[in-house]
Design a protein around this motif. Sequence first.
Motif, PDB file in Angstrom:
ATOM      1  N   UNK A   1       0.826  -1.211   0.000  1.00  0.00           N
ATOM      2  CA  UNK A   1       0.000   0.000   0.000  1.00  0.00           C
ATOM      3  C   UNK A   1       0.859   1.259   0.000  1.00  0.00           C
ATOM      4  N   UNK A   2       2.001   1.205   0.627  1.00  0.00           N
ATOM      5  CA  UNK A   2       2.886   2.364   0.678  1.00  0.00           C
ATOM      6  C   UNK A   2       3.897   2.398  -0.441  1.00  0.00           C
ATOM      7  N   UNK A   3       3.770   1.519  -1.410  1.00  0.00           N
ATOM      8  CA  UNK A   3       4.736   1.416  -2.503  1.00  0.00           C
ATOM      9  C   UNK A   3       5.199  -0.021  -2.653  1.00  0.00           C
ATOM     10  N   UNK A   4       5.688  -0.353  -3.824  1.00  0.00           N
ATOM     11  CA  UNK A   4       6.100  -1.730  -4.085  1.00  0.00           C
ATOM     12  C   UNK A   4       7.186  -2.177  -3.111  1.00  0.00           C
ATOM     13  N   UNK A   5       7.016  -3.371  -2.580  1.00  0.00           N
ATOM     14  CA  UNK A   5       7.986  -3.945  -1.660  1.00  0.00           C
ATOM     15  C   UNK A   5       8.747  -5.060  -2.381  1.00  0.00           C
ATOM     16  N   UNK A   6      10.063  -4.957  -2.363  1.00  0.00           N
ATOM     17  CA  UNK A   6      10.903  -5.960  -3.010  1.00  0.00           C
ATOM     18  C   UNK A   6      10.888  -7.253  -2.192  1.00  0.00           C
ATOM     19  N   UNK A   7      11.341  -8.358  -2.788  1.00  0.00           N
ATOM     20  CA  UNK A   7      11.432  -9.589  -1.999  1.00  0.00           C
ATOM     21  C   UNK A   7      12.234  -9.407  -0.712  1.00  0.00           C
ATOM     22  N   UNK A   8      13.328  -8.637  -0.775  1.00  0.00           N
ATOM     23  CA  UNK A   8      14.130  -8.397   0.419  1.00  0.00           C
ATOM     24  C   UNK A   8      13.313  -7.680   1.484  1.00  0.00           C
ATOM     25  N   UNK A   9      12.470  -6.738   1.064  1.00  0.00           N
ATOM     26  CA  UNK A   9      11.641  -5.987   2.012  1.00  0.00           C
ATOM     27  C   UNK A   9      10.485  -6.835   2.533  1.00  0.00           C
ATOM     28  N   UNK A  10      10.064  -7.830   1.757  1.00  0.00           N
ATOM     29  CA  UNK A  10       8.954  -8.685   2.187  1.00  0.00           C
ATOM     30  C   UNK A  10       9.408  -9.845   3.067  1.00  0.00           C
ATOM     31  N   UNK A  11      10.706 -10.077   3.126  1.00  0.00           N
ATOM     32  CA  UNK A  11      11.217 -11.207   3.913  1.00  0.00           C
ATOM     33  C   UNK A  11      10.807 -11.060   5.376  1.00  0.00           C
ATOM     34  N   UNK A  12      10.515 -12.193   6.013  1.00  0.00           N
ATOM     35  CA  UNK A  12       9.975 -12.141   7.373  1.00  0.00           C
ATOM     36  C   UNK A  12      10.470 -13.296   8.230  1.00  0.00           C
ATOM     37  N   UNK A  13      10.432 -13.071   9.535  1.00  0.00           N
ATOM     38  CA  UNK A  13      10.673 -14.147  10.500  1.00  0.00           C
ATOM     39  C   UNK A  13       9.396 -14.427  11.290  1.00  0.00           C
ATOM     40  N   UNK A  14       8.289 -13.810  10.893  1.00  0.00           N
ATOM     41  CA  UNK A  14       7.006 -13.969  11.597  1.00  0.00           C
ATOM     42  C   UNK A  14       6.436 -15.364  11.344  1.00  0.00           C
ATOM     43  N   UNK A  15       6.302 -16.212  12.375  1.00  0.00           N
ATOM     44  CA  UNK A  15       5.818 -17.588  12.172  1.00  0.00           C
ATOM     45  C   UNK A  15       4.417 -17.641  11.567  1.00  0.00           C
ATOM     46  N   UNK A  16       3.537 -16.700  11.927  1.00  0.00           N
ATOM     47  CA  UNK A  16       2.182 -16.717  11.364  1.00  0.00           C
ATOM     48  C   UNK A  16       2.206 -16.475   9.865  1.00  0.00           C
ATOM     49  N   UNK A  17       2.991 -15.511   9.421  1.00  0.00           N
ATOM     50  CA  UNK A  17       3.087 -15.239   7.986  1.00  0.00           C
ATOM     51  C   UNK A  17       3.724 -16.414   7.251  1.00  0.00           C
ATOM     52  N   UNK A  18       4.706 -17.053   7.894  1.00  0.00           N
ATOM     53  CA  UNK A  18       5.372 -18.201   7.267  1.00  0.00           C
ATOM     54  C   UNK A  18       4.412 -19.377   7.137  1.00  0.00           C
ATOM     55  N   UNK A  19       3.650 -19.651   8.205  1.00  0.00           N
ATOM     56  CA  UNK A  19       2.660 -20.731   8.118  1.00  0.00           C
ATOM     57  C   UNK A  19       1.646 -20.455   7.021  1.00  0.00           C
ATOM     58  N   UNK A  20       1.184 -19.209   6.939  1.00  0.00           N
ATOM     59  CA  UNK A  20       0.184 -18.864   5.927  1.00  0.00           C
ATOM     60  C   UNK A  20       0.738 -19.025   4.522  1.00  0.00           C
ATOM     61  N   UNK A  21       1.973 -18.636   4.310  1.00  0.00           N
ATOM     62  CA  UNK A  21       2.568 -18.699   2.970  1.00  0.00           C
ATOM     63  C   UNK A  21       2.775 -20.134   2.506  1.00  0.00           C
ATOM     64  N   UNK A  22       3.222 -21.000   3.422  1.00  0.00           N
ATOM     65  CA  UNK A  22       3.552 -22.368   3.036  1.00  0.00           C
ATOM     66  C   UNK A  22       2.402 -23.358   3.285  1.00  0.00           C
ATOM     67  N   UNK A  23       1.211 -22.845   3.580  1.00  0.00           N
ATOM     68  CA  UNK A  23       0.098 -23.734   3.919  1.00  0.00           C
ATOM     69  C   UNK A  23      -0.357 -24.582   2.745  1.00  0.00           C
TER      70      UNK A  23
END
Length: 308
Positions: free
Chosen positions: A53-75
């Motif tokens: 929403x605030x501008x395009x986020x690159x893969x590096x900017x989207x990288x996360x250590x949040x377990x909830x986001x990781x579970x959702x992505x790999x579900x």
Amino acid sequence: MSEPVTVSLDNLHLLAAALLSAERGWPVIPLHPGAKRPSGHPERDCPRSGRCAGGHRTPEQRATTNPDLIHAAWANRPYNVGIATGPAGLLVVDLDVPKPQEQEGAPDGATTFNALCERAGQPFPLTYRVRTPSGGQHLYFTTPPGARLKCTVKKLGPHIDTRAWGGYVVAAGSTTPQGAYEVAEAAVVAPLPGWLADLLTEPAKPAHPPALAPVRDGTKAARTALERECAVVAAATEGGDKGRNNTLHESACKVARFVAWGHIPRHTVEEAIQAAGESTGLSAAECRTTIRSAMEWILAHATPREAA
């Protein structure tokens, strides 16, 4: 508390790989299943909504250590796992193998890197290491506090790239049609050796190219040619490292003929052009290799002075 996400059995090992990286403090991104490219939309197709929403986020900017986001992505999809090296505080040395079309007997990245270690008087580093499907290796290092090293391609030598800020590596546990990324050495990630950090650190560019010491050897024509070509090299700013390296090679060839004719000592030419090359930001090692290559070829093929 968020609702638990159901993960298919086929995706469990990849989810585990992503969570393990996150537990180590290494932010992860999903890569296309069976591939090495990041999933998600490119900047040209960015909807400018959601996380963008605030501008395009690159893969590096989207990288996360949040377990909830990781579970959702790999579900629901067996995404491969990418580690954003810069945010993870990592520098990964990628030791590749020669391509099938390359000359038989060409050294691989591991051989070249081992030679670098020997020249530095250091042992081959013991650190966390991943074997790639092609037979290459990824050596993981933690970066010095406050350092912001960038990715490099062949800066250390043939078949050696590095991944740091602006890049990512494929994590162990991921697979491609060529095979799996597997842990080859489960050691603690070692700090980046100082000698290696020095080779990878971009030198501060001077406001003006350093003045070259006057050359007192050789004929007037040789001195004039050397001074002119040093100025050409020092002024080269276009085309990145490759463009500057090409200019360095061409100028070295032009002056090397005077060495072949005995009008100026070889060491005088090499030292002067080396200084000019380094002033543009090229590494000392890269300058030496390029200059010596040009010099050896010209010395072997130079036209006699009277025929030139």
